[in-house]
Design a protein around this motif. Structure first.
Motif, PDB file in Angstrom:
ATOM      1  N   MET A   1       0.828  -1.212   0.000  1.00  0.00           N
ATOM      2  CA  MET A   1       0.000   0.000   0.000  1.00  0.00           C
ATOM      3  C   MET A   1       0.860   1.261   0.000  1.00  0.00           C
ATOM      4  O   MET A   1       0.543   2.250  -0.668  1.00  0.00           O
ATOM      5  N   ALA A   2       1.969   1.222   0.729  1.00  0.00           N
ATOM      6  CA  ALA A   2       2.830   2.407   0.834  1.00  0.00           C
ATOM      7  C   ALA A   2       3.459   2.787  -0.499  1.00  0.00           C
ATOM      8  O   ALA A   2       3.933   3.917  -0.664  1.00  0.00           O
ATOM      9  N   ALA A   3       3.458   1.858  -1.462  1.00  0.00           N
ATOM     10  CA  ALA A   3       4.086   2.134  -2.755  1.00  0.00           C
ATOM     11  C   ALA A   3       3.210   2.981  -3.667  1.00  0.00           C
ATOM     12  O   ALA A   3       3.667   3.442  -4.712  1.00  0.00           O
ATOM     13  N   VAL A   4       1.948   3.194  -3.284  1.00  0.00           N
ATOM     14  CA  VAL A   4       1.036   3.998  -4.101  1.00  0.00           C
ATOM     15  C   VAL A   4       0.976   5.411  -3.530  1.00  0.00           C
ATOM     16  O   VAL A   4       0.619   5.606  -2.370  1.00  0.00           O
ATOM     17  N   ASP A   5       1.353   6.376  -4.341  1.00  0.00           N
ATOM     18  CA  ASP A   5       1.348   7.780  -3.921  1.00  0.00           C
ATOM     19  C   ASP A   5      -0.074   8.323  -4.006  1.00  0.00           C
ATOM     20  O   ASP A   5      -0.685   8.308  -5.075  1.00  0.00           O
ATOM     21  N   ASP A   6      -0.607   8.806  -2.875  1.00  0.00           N
ATOM     22  CA  ASP A   6      -2.007   9.241  -2.882  1.00  0.00           C
ATOM     23  C   ASP A   6      -2.208  10.574  -3.586  1.00  0.00           C
ATOM     24  O   ASP A   6      -3.309  10.873  -4.039  1.00  0.00           O
ATOM     25  N   ARG A   7      -1.161  11.392  -3.691  1.00  0.00           N
ATOM     26  CA  ARG A   7      -1.321  12.670  -4.379  1.00  0.00           C
ATOM     27  C   ARG A   7      -1.183  12.504  -5.885  1.00  0.00           C
ATOM     28  O   ARG A   7      -2.001  12.996  -6.654  1.00  0.00           O
ATOM     29  N   GLU A   8      -0.153  11.770  -6.302  1.00  0.00           N
ATOM     30  CA  GLU A   8       0.087  11.600  -7.735  1.00  0.00           C
ATOM     31  C   GLU A   8      -0.759  10.487  -8.338  1.00  0.00           C
ATOM     32  O   GLU A   8      -0.945  10.431  -9.554  1.00  0.00           O
ATOM     33  N   GLY A   9      -1.257   9.573  -7.492  1.00  0.00           N
ATOM     34  CA  GLY A   9      -2.079   8.489  -8.005  1.00  0.00           C
ATOM     35  C   GLY A   9      -1.312   7.532  -8.891  1.00  0.00           C
ATOM     36  O   GLY A   9      -1.792   7.131  -9.955  1.00  0.00           O
ATOM     37  N   ARG A  10      -0.138   7.145  -8.448  1.00  0.00           N
ATOM     38  CA  ARG A  10       0.657   6.198  -9.230  1.00  0.00           C
ATOM     39  C   ARG A  10       1.531   5.366  -8.301  1.00  0.00           C
ATOM     40  O   ARG A  10       1.730   5.713  -7.132  1.00  0.00           O
ATOM     41  N   ILE A  11       2.043   4.260  -8.844  1.00  0.00           N
ATOM     42  CA  ILE A  11       2.940   3.399  -8.077  1.00  0.00           C
ATOM     43  C   ILE A  11       4.335   4.010  -8.137  1.00  0.00           C
ATOM     44  O   ILE A  11       4.920   4.141  -9.211  1.00  0.00           O
ATOM     45  N   THR A  12       4.856   4.391  -6.989  1.00  0.00           N
ATOM     46  CA  THR A  12       6.160   5.057  -6.950  1.00  0.00           C
ATOM     47  C   THR A  12       7.283   4.129  -6.498  1.00  0.00           C
ATOM     48  O   THR A  12       8.447   4.503  -6.557  1.00  0.00           O
ATOM     49  N   ASP A  13       6.923   2.936  -6.031  1.00  0.00           N
ATOM     50  CA  ASP A  13       7.952   2.005  -5.545  1.00  0.00           C
ATOM     51  C   ASP A  13       7.542   0.578  -5.894  1.00  0.00           C
ATOM     52  O   ASP A  13       7.185  -0.213  -5.026  1.00  0.00           O
ATOM     53  N   LEU A  14       7.587   0.269  -7.187  1.00  0.00           N
ATOM     54  CA  LEU A  14       7.244  -1.082  -7.641  1.00  0.00           C
ATOM     55  C   LEU A  14       8.368  -2.030  -7.226  1.00  0.00           C
ATOM     56  O   LEU A  14       9.509  -1.886  -7.660  1.00  0.00           O
ATOM     57  N   GLN A  15       8.033  -2.983  -6.369  1.00  0.00           N
ATOM     58  CA  GLN A  15       9.045  -3.875  -5.816  1.00  0.00           C
ATOM     59  C   GLN A  15       9.102  -5.197  -6.583  1.00  0.00           C
ATOM     60  O   GLN A  15       8.165  -5.556  -7.294  1.00  0.00           O
ATOM     61  N   ALA A  16      10.205  -5.912  -6.417  1.00  0.00           N
ATOM     62  CA  ALA A  16      10.362  -7.248  -7.000  1.00  0.00           C
ATOM     63  C   ALA A  16      10.702  -8.215  -5.872  1.00  0.00           C
ATOM     64  O   ALA A  16      11.701  -8.026  -5.168  1.00  0.00           O
ATOM     65  N   ARG A  17       9.847  -9.219  -5.691  1.00  0.00           N
ATOM     66  CA  ARG A  17      10.062 -10.204  -4.629  1.00  0.00           C
ATOM     67  C   ARG A  17       9.980 -11.609  -5.224  1.00  0.00           C
ATOM     68  O   ARG A  17       9.335 -11.811  -6.253  1.00  0.00           O
ATOM     69  N   PRO A  18      10.587 -12.584  -4.564  1.00  0.00           N
ATOM     70  CA  PRO A  18      10.480 -13.960  -5.056  1.00  0.00           C
ATOM     71  C   PRO A  18       9.021 -14.410  -5.108  1.00  0.00           C
ATOM     72  O   PRO A  18       8.242 -14.137  -4.190  1.00  0.00           O
ATOM     73  N   PHE A  19       8.670 -15.111  -6.170  1.00  0.00           N
ATOM     74  CA  PHE A  19       7.295 -15.580  -6.357  1.00  0.00           C
ATOM     75  C   PHE A  19       6.811 -16.374  -5.148  1.00  0.00           C
ATOM     76  O   PHE A  19       5.656 -16.253  -4.726  1.00  0.00           O
ATOM     77  N   GLY A  20       7.696 -17.179  -4.565  1.00  0.00           N
ATOM     78  CA  GLY A  20       7.312 -18.004  -3.430  1.00  0.00           C
ATOM     79  C   GLY A  20       6.869 -17.203  -2.218  1.00  0.00           C
ATOM     80  O   GLY A  20       6.096 -17.690  -1.392  1.00  0.00           O
ATOM     81  N   GLU A  21       7.357 -15.950  -2.096  1.00  0.00           N
ATOM     82  CA  GLU A  21       6.993 -15.105  -0.953  1.00  0.00           C
ATOM     83  C   GLU A  21       5.616 -14.468  -1.109  1.00  0.00           C
ATOM     84  O   GLU A  21       4.979 -14.121  -0.117  1.00  0.00           O
TER      85      GLU A  21
END
Length: 430
Positions: free
Chosen positions: A257-277
């Motif tokens: 949730m923290a990766a979505v900027d509420d003012r700009e309305g966009r994903i500002t921190d698209l993360q990459a995690r292992p599929f298994g997680e």
């Protein structure tokens, strides 16, 4: 500290001195509350605590507490009086100060145990002039130099021995300095007021544009447009494909949730995690899906975004997202800008379900909510009109974003100016 005092002495204007607050104070005390606290009392005498002192040298009485009249009548210390300087003594806001002037709204009020009241010998230093010094960056540094403790640290009554204020000797010169400070701060307050109006007008601009684009009743619809339930033009919370397979080590896009900027309305921190997680216990979505925060306060704040740039065109994210997947006859942006409207979020708020603090927008609100669609029976024409309108909205959105960046910079400069005025004042440069 001694080195700093020597430097201050060497640069003092003529007829100025440095006074230690520990040598000139008359009253330094905190208040108290009844055994068991004050939550049970809805009326009585206001009990002022750290939460009521804001970071601008004033007060915030949004959530006022009370002590019984009988208790207040027995209290000897901590009774608030005109021209008291109030200082937060512990916790995260230690050192915050406020000044009790004639606009203080309560004829009778007492402090709780988390706030000091300070009064000094006014034959030596003007009480309000001292307040401005304690509010200044230099004064705050001196107060906090006595901070001790970790989990619930703070200051004790000894802090006044570490606070030294440079000031004119004569009362006349002190009043003249105070008058100059307040005249400049008044002008700055007017500039702030105008700035806040500009900020509010800028923030309303996008809503005004979106209100024009998305008429919400039949009478306002352009010819050929229809109001349709969102569920007819998109899938709400689509299920994850049964045949989705990947190695547990494969990097997969993830959106907390923290990766979505509420003012700009966009994903500002698209993360990459292992599929298994992330393959279990999270919300699944695909490229071009619209993410809409369903929980308070994220929903009210405007957390929504279009998922783009996903690894292998799919990803996972917070369970507090609703996912809206448009059909091939509707642009994702058409849905995105519709749900970003302030009026949509306000209506969604009225449909909250769940306990306070954990309230959520139910999926059926989205499913039944009506959205205007141009020429739904002519997909090619509809998409062309949608794209034309979205292009115009994106142009306006970019202009608003630029204006908001400028507004933020201006706000920062105005805040710096306040401290600059106080710094110059106590160097004798005003």
């Amino acid at each position: 500290m001694e080195t700093m005092i020597m430097l201050m002495n060497n640069s003092l204007p003529k007829n100025w001195v440095i006074s230690c607050v520990g040598d000139i104070y008359k009253i330094l005390e905190s208040g108290s509350r009844p055994s068991g606290g004050v939550k049970a009392f809805s009326k009585g005498i206001p009990s002022i605590g750290a939460e009521h002192i804001n970071n601008r040298g004033g007060f915030n009485f949004t959530h006022i507490r009370y002590v019984p009249d009988e208790f207040a009548s027995t209290v000897r210390k901590g009774k608030i009086e005109l021209e008291d300087i109030l200082i937060v003594k512990d916790g995260a806001t230690t050192g915050r100060v406020s000044f009790v002037n004639e606009n203080f709204p309560y004829p009778s009020a007492i402090l709780n145990e988390h706030v000091f009241k300070l009064k000094v010998n006014t034959e030596i230093i003007n009480q309000k002039l001292l307040f401005y010094y304690l509010y200044s960056q230099e004064g705050q540094k001196m107060i906090l130099s006595s901070f001790h403790g970790a989990a619930q640290g703070g200051i004790n009554q000894q802090f006044i021995k570490s606070v030294f204020i440079p000031h004119p000797v004569s009362e006349k010169d002190q009043i003249a300095l105070l008058t100059r400070i307040e005249a400049l701060l008044y002008q700055l307050a007017e500039a702030r007021r105008l700035h806040e109006k500009i900020v509010a007008d800028t923030n309303r601009l996008m809503d005004a544009v979106l209100a024009e684009i998305y008429p919400t009743n039949e009478e306002q619809l352009p010819e050929g447009w229809r109001l349709l339930p969102l569920s007819e033009i998109c899938t709400i919370n689509p299920t994850r494909p049964r045949n989705l397979a990947n190695s547990d080590e494969a990097l997969t896009s993830f959106v907390p949730m923290a990766a979505v900027d509420d003012r700009e309305g966009r994903i500002t921190d698209l993360q990459a995690r292992p599929f298994g997680e992330v393959k279990r216990g999270y919300t699944y979505f695909e490229e071009n899906d619209v993410l809409f925060a369903k929980i308070t306060p994220c929903m009210e704040n405007g957390k929504a975004a279009i998922a783009r740039g996903l690894i292998n065109r799919f990803g996972f994210g917070s369970t507090e997202f609703h996912v809206l997947r448009s059909t091939n006859q509707i642009l994702p942006e058409w849905i995105y800008y519709f749900i970003r409207r302030e009026s949509f979020r306000q209506e969604a708020k009225t449909k909250f379900r769940g306990a306070v603090g954990q309230q959520r927008v139910p999926a059926d609100f989205l499913e039944t909510h009506l959205i205007p669609v141009p020429f739904p029976d002519n997909p090619e024409k509809s998409l062309a009109i949608q794209q034309q309108i979205i292009t115009r909205v994106q142009t306006t959105s970019g202009e608003v974003a630029e204006a908001q960046i400028g507004n933020t910079k201006t706000g920062t400069l105005l805040s710096q100016m306040e401290q600059s005025i106080l710094a110059q004042a106590f160097r004798g440069e005003l």
